[in-house]
Write an enzyme that holds these catalytic residues in place. Structure first.
Site, mmCIF file in Angstrom:
data_model
loop_
_atom_site.group_PDB
_atom_site.id
_atom_site.type_symbol
_atom_site.label_atom_id
_atom_site.label_comp_id
_atom_site.label_asym_id
_atom_site.label_seq_id
_atom_site.Cartn_x
_atom_site.Cartn_y
_atom_site.Cartn_z
ATOM 1 N N SER A 191 0.866 -1.188 0.000
ATOM 2 C CA SER A 191 0.000 0.000 0.000
ATOM 3 C C SER A 191 0.898 1.232 0.000
ATOM 4 O O SER A 191 2.054 1.169 0.455
ATOM 5 C CB SER A 191 -0.863 -0.001 1.268
ATOM 6 O OG SER A 191 -1.363 1.291 1.531
ATOM 7 N N TYR A 226 -2.048 -1.201 9.996
ATOM 8 C CA TYR A 226 -2.193 -1.427 8.551
ATOM 9 C C TYR A 226 -0.908 -1.016 7.808
ATOM 10 O O TYR A 226 -0.351 -1.792 7.027
ATOM 11 C CB TYR A 226 -3.394 -0.646 8.026
ATOM 12 C CG TYR A 226 -3.750 -0.943 6.589
ATOM 13 C CD1 TYR A 226 -4.626 -1.972 6.267
ATOM 14 C CD2 TYR A 226 -3.222 -0.192 5.548
ATOM 15 C CE1 TYR A 226 -4.958 -2.246 4.945
ATOM 16 C CE2 TYR A 226 -3.542 -0.451 4.231
ATOM 17 C CZ TYR A 226 -4.417 -1.472 3.935
ATOM 18 O OH TYR A 226 -4.742 -1.734 2.620
#
Ligand SMILES: NC(=O)c1ccc[n+]([C@@H]2O[C@H](COP(=O)([O-])OP(=O)(O)OC[C@H]3O[C@@H](n4cnc5c(N)ncnc54)[C@H](O)[C@@H]3O)[C@@H](O)[C@H]2O)c1
Length: 258
Positions: A140, A152
């Site tokens: 990401s 995350y």
């Protein structure tokens, strides 16, 4: 022109969002596709929609025994795995650091890091036996430009690092390992948040292209990395973010909905 004819591609998290778009795109390019997902019904539905070269297996990327069983099931119809995309993932929870239960932090890390580790290990082991292949992991932009979200981004940074370490380990063994860093992609992952009241407009306003990427735009990059057209690439980081990492300050992540 990308040609995946004769290739067998396995996709974790293949039942939804980016993974499902990759399955559909790879199928269209002639590949046999193995869909592994913890949501077995969704995986089965997708395979039915795709056609006779699509096979599904229920599998939890966080469990080595579950993934082994899923890969064995797929092996009945796919004798070798030439390509793999590790796309399974979950969203983080929203607590600030001082209130975040360790369990919630671990939940995200275990899904992302352990899931990618187990997928690469078990698929890579089979690729080593069959002569090589191409693995694509899903990181990401939060791995590159951290935002306020906990767990995350750390997990995605670890995925990027693991990808590059594997590229070094397996380079001379004919396995290429590359990662994609999407920005915001229009998937159920994101739409669920919008439905729960999250305002995405500040994020989209800061994005140079003024929009999210579509799952099929991410799939196009995955197909290139899976194909022989990217044969000189390993350990690479493909940023597919509509320009958002060029935005000033930390990445606008905003509040997650309750
Ligand atoms: N959507 C985005 O904006 C975005 C941005 C950057 C990175 N990503 C990453 O891309 C990947 C795909 O995201 P998406 O938006 O398509 O999400 P999605 O929720 O649409 O799909 C994720 C899939 O993974 C499956 N999954 C979750 N945990 C699993 C497990 N333990 N074992 C097997 N399958 C499991 C889910 O059932 C689901 O089908 C994720 O790794 C996500 O972190 C997404």
């Amino acid at each position: 022109m990308i040609d995946l004819g004769q290739k067998s591609i396995v996709v974790t998290g293949g039942a939804s969002g980016i993974g499902a778009a990759i399955c559909a795109a790879a199928y269209k390019k002639g590949a046999s596709v193995g869909v592994i997902d913890i949501d077995g019904d969704a995986a089965l539905n997708l395979c039915k929609k795709l056609g006779r070269r699509a096979y599904c297996a229920l599998g939890d990327v966080e469990s080595e025994s579950s993934m082994n069983a899923a890969l064995e099931t797929l092996s009945l119809n796919m004798p070798a795995f030439n390509g793999c995309v590790a796309s399974a993932g979950i969203m983080p929870t929203r607590e600030p650091m001082e209130e975040m239960p360790l369990e919630n932090f671990k939940r995200v890390l275990e899904n992302h890091i352990n899931g990618t580790f187990i997928t690469c290990k078990l698929v890579g082991r089979r690729m080593l036996k069959s002569g090589g292949g191409s693995i694509v992991t899903m990181s990401s932009v939060l791995a590159l430009r951290p935002g306020p979200v906990l767990g995350y981004g750390a997990g995605k940074a670890a995925i990027k690092n693991l990808t590059q370490a594997l590229a070094v380990q397996w380079g001379k063994k004919n396995i290429r390992v590359n990662t994609i860093c999407p920005g915001w992609v229009d998937t159920p992952f994101i739409r669920k948040q919008e439905a729960a009241g999250r305002d995405l407009s500040p994020i989209l306003n800061m994005t140079p292209l003024g929009r999210m990427a579509s799952p099929s735009e991410i799939a196009n990059i995955a197909l290139f990395l899976l194909s022989d057209s990217s044969s000189a690439m390993t350990g690479s980081v493909s940023v597919a973010d509509c320009g958002i990492t060029l935005a000033g300050g930390y990445l606008p992540y905003g509040e997650l909905p309750e």
